[in-house]
Design a protein around this motif. Structure first.
Motif, PDB file in Angstrom:
ATOM      1  N   PHE A  94      -3.722  -0.599  -8.586  1.00 40.64           N
ATOM      2  CA  PHE A  94      -3.543  -0.648  -7.567  1.00 40.64           C
ATOM      3  C   PHE A  94      -3.128   1.464  -7.081  1.00 40.64           C
ATOM      4  O   PHE A  94      -2.624   1.378  -7.258  1.00 40.64           O
ATOM      5  CB  PHE A  94      -2.883  -1.527  -6.990  1.00 40.64           C
ATOM      6  N   CYS A  95      -3.457   1.143  -5.779  1.00 44.77           N
ATOM      7  CA  CYS A  95      -2.763   2.435  -5.048  1.00 44.77           C
ATOM      8  C   CYS A  95      -1.193   1.760  -5.487  1.00 44.77           C
ATOM      9  O   CYS A  95      -1.082   1.005  -5.483  1.00 44.77           O
ATOM     10  CB  CYS A  95      -3.785   3.097  -3.437  1.00 44.77           C
ATOM     11  N   VAL A  96      -0.557   2.957  -4.971  1.00 43.20           N
ATOM     12  CA  VAL A  96       0.720   2.609  -4.580  1.00 43.20           C
ATOM     13  C   VAL A  96       1.539   1.948  -3.748  1.00 43.20           C
ATOM     14  O   VAL A  96       2.310   0.753  -3.460  1.00 43.20           O
ATOM     15  CB  VAL A  96       1.418   4.137  -4.113  1.00 43.20           C
ATOM     16  N   PRO A  97       0.725   1.950  -2.376  1.00 48.19           N
ATOM     17  CA  PRO A  97       1.514   0.700  -1.247  1.00 48.19           C
ATOM     18  C   PRO A  97       0.675  -0.476  -1.150  1.00 48.19           C
ATOM     19  O   PRO A  97       1.275  -1.377  -1.757  1.00 48.19           O
ATOM     20  CB  PRO A  97       0.202   1.496   0.018  1.00 48.19           C
ATOM     21  N   CYS A  98      -0.274  -0.676  -2.167  1.00 52.06           N
ATOM     22  CA  CYS A  98      -0.853  -1.866  -2.364  1.00 52.06           C
ATOM     23  C   CYS A  98       0.044  -2.788  -3.506  1.00 52.06           C
ATOM     24  O   CYS A  98       0.062  -3.329  -4.023  1.00 52.06           O
ATOM     25  CB  CYS A  98      -2.396  -1.996  -2.676  1.00 52.06           C
ATOM     26  N   GLN A  99       0.412  -1.752  -4.826  1.00 50.45           N
ATOM     27  CA  GLN A  99       1.093  -1.577  -5.687  1.00 50.45           C
ATOM     28  C   GLN A  99       2.785  -2.655  -5.272  1.00 50.45           C
ATOM     29  O   GLN A  99       2.875  -3.780  -5.981  1.00 50.45           O
ATOM     30  CB  GLN A  99       1.128  -0.688  -6.589  1.00 50.45           C
ATOM     31  N   GLU A 100       3.260  -1.853  -4.383  1.00 51.40           N
ATOM     32  CA  GLU A 100       4.049  -2.567  -3.925  1.00 51.40           C
ATOM     33  C   GLU A 100       4.168  -3.552  -2.893  1.00 51.40           C
ATOM     34  O   GLU A 100       5.165  -4.251  -3.545  1.00 51.40           O
ATOM     35  CB  GLU A 100       5.059  -1.149  -2.745  1.00 51.40           C
ATOM     36  N   CYS A 154      -8.394   1.246  -5.721  1.00 48.59           N
ATOM     37  CA  CYS A 154      -7.558   0.166  -5.892  1.00 48.59           C
ATOM     38  C   CYS A 154      -8.722  -1.443  -5.625  1.00 48.59           C
ATOM     39  O   CYS A 154      -9.653  -1.305  -4.500  1.00 48.59           O
ATOM     40  CB  CYS A 154      -6.511   0.611  -4.411  1.00 48.59           C
ATOM     41  N   GLN A 155      -7.973  -2.754  -6.806  1.00 48.55           N
ATOM     42  CA  GLN A 155      -8.657  -3.906  -6.909  1.00 48.55           C
ATOM     43  C   GLN A 155      -8.448  -4.338  -5.347  1.00 48.55           C
ATOM     44  O   GLN A 155      -8.353  -5.357  -5.121  1.00 48.55           O
ATOM     45  CB  GLN A 155      -8.467  -3.913  -7.869  1.00 48.55           C
ATOM     46  N   ARG A 156      -7.681  -3.822  -4.352  1.00 51.94           N
ATOM     47  CA  ARG A 156      -7.288  -4.302  -3.370  1.00 51.94           C
ATOM     48  C   ARG A 156      -7.294  -4.354  -2.001  1.00 51.94           C
ATOM     49  O   ARG A 156      -8.184  -4.823  -1.179  1.00 51.94           O
ATOM     50  CB  ARG A 156      -5.102  -4.515  -3.053  1.00 51.94           C
ATOM     51  N   CYS A 157      -7.569  -2.415  -1.663  1.00 52.68           N
ATOM     52  CA  CYS A 157      -7.829  -2.106  -0.362  1.00 52.68           C
ATOM     53  C   CYS A 157      -9.210  -2.158  -0.780  1.00 52.68           C
ATOM     54  O   CYS A 157      -9.836  -1.187   0.386  1.00 52.68           O
ATOM     55  CB  CYS A 157      -6.614  -1.583   0.359  1.00 52.68           C
ATOM     56  N   GLY A 158      -9.353  -1.488  -1.961  1.00 49.00           N
ATOM     57  CA  GLY A 158     -11.007  -0.587  -2.219  1.00 49.00           C
ATOM     58  C   GLY A 158     -10.490   0.864  -2.496  1.00 49.00           C
ATOM     59  O   GLY A 158     -11.708   1.494  -2.760  1.00 49.00           O
ATOM     60  N   GLN A 159      -9.368   1.707  -1.615  1.00 54.31           N
ATOM     61  CA  GLN A 159      -9.536   3.437  -1.562  1.00 54.31           C
ATOM     62  C   GLN A 159      -9.262   3.872  -2.946  1.00 54.31           C
ATOM     63  O   GLN A 159      -8.921   2.735  -3.528  1.00 54.31           O
ATOM     64  CB  GLN A 159      -8.119   3.365  -0.398  1.00 54.31           C
ATOM     65  N   SER A 160      -9.896   4.855  -3.053  1.00 55.72           N
ATOM     66  CA  SER A 160      -9.353   5.618  -3.952  1.00 55.72           C
ATOM     67  C   SER A 160      -7.939   5.445  -4.287  1.00 55.72           C
ATOM     68  O   SER A 160      -6.880   6.067  -4.051  1.00 55.72           O
ATOM     69  CB  SER A 160      -9.425   7.007  -4.093  1.00 55.72           C
TER      70      SER A 160
END
Length: 110
Positions: A100-106, A80-86
């Motif tokens: 982005f992962c789903v939470p960061c995309q939201e 994820c380009q926001r939080c760095g998580q997979s």
């Protein structure tokens, strides 16, 4: 000490994805060329609007594909380009250009 959150993705899957994205890139580039060459003014405002929308969508597709290919090349694909998580593999299979992962995309969409 920093923690590396990049996912461990199967190399053959990544190679197949890279080939698929490269094919998509070639297709979208050809489409953009055609749309640009057909940019004749028909005098119909509706047609001009449709043409502009197709050009914009095609350019965005090319940008997303290029971004995914760059992330594969630099080893950051799937993080994820926001939080760095997979980013879950299931999400990447459905949306290979996901940044982005789903939470960061939201959060990004708010």
């Amino acid at each position: 000490m920093s923690v590396d959150h990049r996912p461990t993705l199967d190399q053959s899957w990544l190679a197949d994805l890279r080939a698929s994205l490269a094919d998509d890139f070639a297709t979208q580039t050809a489409r953009l060329r055609e749309l640009t060459e057909l940019n004749a003014d028909t005098g119909d405002p509706g047609e001009a609007h449709n043409q502009a929308a197709l050009l914009l969508a095609t350019r965005q597709n090319i940008e997303q594909i290029t971004g995914a290919l760059n992330r594969i090349s630099d080893g950051t694909y799937g993080a994820c380009q926001r939080c760095g998580q997979s980013i879950p593999a299931e999400r990447l299979e459905i949306l290979p250009h996901a940044r982005f992962c789903v939470p960061c995309q939201e959060k990004q969409n708010r």
